[in-house]
Design a protein around this motif. Sequence first.
Motif, mmCIF file in Angstrom:
data_model
loop_
_atom_site.group_PDB
_atom_site.id
_atom_site.type_symbol
_atom_site.label_atom_id
_atom_site.label_comp_id
_atom_site.label_asym_id
_atom_site.label_seq_id
_atom_site.Cartn_x
_atom_site.Cartn_y
_atom_site.Cartn_z
ATOM 1 N N LEU A 1 -58.304 29.334 -16.935
ATOM 2 C CA LEU A 1 -59.354 27.934 -18.224
ATOM 3 C C LEU A 1 -60.763 28.272 -18.392
ATOM 4 O O LEU A 1 -60.205 28.397 -19.609
ATOM 5 C CB LEU A 1 -59.218 27.139 -17.681
ATOM 6 C CG LEU A 1 -58.316 25.475 -17.400
ATOM 7 C CD1 LEU A 1 -58.513 24.068 -17.396
ATOM 8 C CD2 LEU A 1 -57.345 25.469 -18.824
ATOM 9 N N LEU A 2 -61.090 29.235 -17.703
ATOM 10 C CA LEU A 2 -61.962 30.040 -17.532
ATOM 11 C C LEU A 2 -61.873 31.161 -18.866
ATOM 12 O O LEU A 2 -63.200 31.423 -19.424
ATOM 13 C CB LEU A 2 -62.868 29.856 -16.134
ATOM 14 C CG LEU A 2 -63.217 28.876 -15.564
ATOM 15 C CD1 LEU A 2 -64.284 29.540 -14.060
ATOM 16 C CD2 LEU A 2 -64.500 27.952 -16.301
ATOM 17 N N GLU A 3 -61.057 31.576 -18.168
ATOM 18 C CA GLU A 3 -60.918 32.714 -19.149
ATOM 19 C C GLU A 3 -60.542 33.102 -20.584
ATOM 20 O O GLU A 3 -60.705 33.606 -21.153
ATOM 21 C CB GLU A 3 -59.824 33.279 -18.248
ATOM 22 C CG GLU A 3 -59.911 33.852 -16.548
ATOM 23 C CD GLU A 3 -60.297 35.997 -16.326
ATOM 24 O OE1 GLU A 3 -61.557 35.977 -17.230
ATOM 25 O OE2 GLU A 3 -60.304 35.849 -14.952
ATOM 26 N N LEU A 4 -59.672 32.170 -20.709
ATOM 27 C CA LEU A 4 -59.419 31.499 -21.945
ATOM 28 C C LEU A 4 -60.905 30.644 -22.660
ATOM 29 O O LEU A 4 -60.553 31.250 -24.110
ATOM 30 C CB LEU A 4 -58.682 30.056 -22.204
ATOM 31 C CG LEU A 4 -56.707 30.671 -21.563
ATOM 32 C CD1 LEU A 4 -56.361 29.229 -21.743
ATOM 33 C CD2 LEU A 4 -56.053 31.417 -22.451
ATOM 34 N N ALA A 5 -61.414 30.425 -21.823
ATOM 35 C CA ALA A 5 -62.880 30.183 -22.333
ATOM 36 C C ALA A 5 -63.921 31.055 -23.335
ATOM 37 O O ALA A 5 -64.075 31.784 -24.064
ATOM 38 C CB ALA A 5 -63.880 29.086 -21.589
ATOM 39 N N SER A 6 -63.616 32.289 -21.798
ATOM 40 C CA SER A 6 -64.390 33.697 -22.505
ATOM 41 C C SER A 6 -63.846 34.052 -23.783
ATOM 42 O O SER A 6 -64.436 35.490 -23.681
ATOM 43 C CB SER A 6 -64.362 34.684 -21.120
ATOM 44 O OG SER A 6 -65.359 33.919 -19.858
ATOM 45 N N ALA A 7 -62.306 33.843 -23.629
ATOM 46 C CA ALA A 7 -61.728 34.828 -24.672
ATOM 47 C C ALA A 7 -61.751 34.268 -26.192
ATOM 48 O O ALA A 7 -62.646 35.128 -27.038
ATOM 49 C CB ALA A 7 -60.144 34.509 -24.275
ATOM 50 N N VAL A 8 -62.234 32.812 -26.422
ATOM 51 C CA VAL A 8 -63.121 32.521 -27.208
ATOM 52 C C VAL A 8 -64.593 33.368 -28.052
ATOM 53 O O VAL A 8 -64.335 33.129 -28.593
ATOM 54 C CB VAL A 8 -62.869 30.919 -27.333
ATOM 55 C CG1 VAL A 8 -63.410 30.567 -28.180
ATOM 56 C CG2 VAL A 8 -61.536 30.516 -27.137
ATOM 57 N N GLU A 9 -64.765 33.200 -26.625
ATOM 58 C CA GLU A 9 -66.442 33.276 -27.312
ATOM 59 C C GLU A 9 -66.090 35.163 -27.595
ATOM 60 O O GLU A 9 -67.176 36.288 -27.919
ATOM 61 C CB GLU A 9 -66.986 33.849 -26.342
ATOM 62 C CG GLU A 9 -67.355 32.036 -26.077
ATOM 63 C CD GLU A 9 -67.731 31.710 -24.633
ATOM 64 O OE1 GLU A 9 -68.484 32.824 -23.451
ATOM 65 O OE2 GLU A 9 -68.232 30.442 -24.278
ATOM 66 N N ALA A 10 -65.364 36.304 -26.989
ATOM 67 C CA ALA A 10 -65.408 37.532 -27.196
ATOM 68 C C ALA A 10 -63.954 37.200 -28.495
ATOM 69 O O ALA A 10 -64.053 38.877 -28.907
ATOM 70 C CB ALA A 10 -64.554 37.794 -26.021
ATOM 71 N N GLY A 11 -64.243 36.393 -29.083
ATOM 72 C CA GLY A 11 -63.360 36.301 -30.312
ATOM 73 C C GLY A 11 -62.223 36.513 -30.487
ATOM 74 O O GLY A 11 -61.453 36.201 -31.705
ATOM 75 N N TYR A 12 -61.063 35.957 -29.789
ATOM 76 C CA TYR A 12 -59.849 35.731 -29.558
ATOM 77 C C TYR A 12 -59.664 34.025 -29.778
ATOM 78 O O TYR A 12 -60.867 33.664 -29.302
ATOM 79 C CB TYR A 12 -59.076 36.243 -27.758
ATOM 80 C CG TYR A 12 -59.086 37.240 -27.887
ATOM 81 C CD1 TYR A 12 -58.021 37.632 -27.626
ATOM 82 C CD2 TYR A 12 -60.558 38.527 -27.224
ATOM 83 C CE1 TYR A 12 -57.430 39.090 -27.547
ATOM 84 C CE2 TYR A 12 -60.055 39.855 -26.490
ATOM 85 C CZ TYR A 12 -59.245 39.359 -26.456
ATOM 86 O OH TYR A 12 -58.542 40.841 -26.155
ATOM 87 N N ARG A 13 -58.300 33.619 -30.103
ATOM 88 C CA ARG A 13 -58.183 32.496 -30.473
ATOM 89 C C ARG A 13 -57.165 32.548 -28.606
ATOM 90 O O ARG A 13 -56.560 33.101 -28.034
ATOM 91 C CB ARG A 13 -56.740 32.041 -31.629
ATOM 92 C CG ARG A 13 -56.586 31.275 -32.074
ATOM 93 C CD ARG A 13 -55.283 30.752 -32.916
ATOM 94 N NE ARG A 13 -54.879 29.626 -32.515
ATOM 95 C CZ ARG A 13 -53.198 28.734 -32.793
ATOM 96 N NH1 ARG A 13 -52.567 30.109 -33.375
ATOM 97 N NH2 ARG A 13 -53.140 27.730 -33.213
#
Length: 256
Positions: free
Chosen positions: A182-194
Amino acid sequence: MASREAESTAARVPPVGTLAFVDAGKDVEGARVEGRFRARDNRFRVTVEVGGRLLAAHLPCSGRLAELLLPGRRVILARRLGAGRKTGYDLVLVQDGEQWVSVDTRLPNRLVAMALRDGRLAPLTGYDLVRPEVPFGRSRLDFCLEAEGRPSCLVEVKSVTLLIDGLGCFPDAVTERGRRHLLELASAVEAGYRAVALFVVQRGDAQGVRPHDEADPTFGRALREAAKRGVEVYAYGCRVEPDRVEIAERLPVLMA
């Protein structure tokens, strides 16, 4: 909305097999054998009674499953012939009342991959490429969806078997790995991913899904925080029968 999004993608279990059928020399990969659960020997090994004989089987799930793995429960094994295996069977289904439950945690990824390929998961349509097992941060996430002109979409799938008061609950034990995802997914959003957390309930009697705070409050907090940071959270149920498992309707996710 649920009826419009009903899924027909299925992972079929091969035709029925019996212990006598196997002993007769027609030892078929995936052949289905029904028995009665007797004991969980360790985390990944169980004993099942089939036709008066005790068989060892691999349990493809590390969860507790305490509400399912009760002596005397009807179960279904799948014959496995791979070299180097310690057992000749996988325990794949357990009957809970009138409901069959899939306990193979590998299956949801296969079901989701098929559904993504066929465009059957409404929130995740419109992508041309589906890549499995994608490294991100310190984790490997289940899928990366890509299409020209759209942000890449990272998807992490979670298998749910526990039902409490009509709701599928995840996890059934503390999962540091799940929290990290979940933390990785949240970091991905901040990096521009969905980014998407996708819960697949491997039974047909769930009315929704919620974090199982009683078992792992840290995971529940991480899921709510990830959602606030832009991670999308979806859930789907399954139709589970002795000869097939298929993704069914979309379910609500209750965060409160």
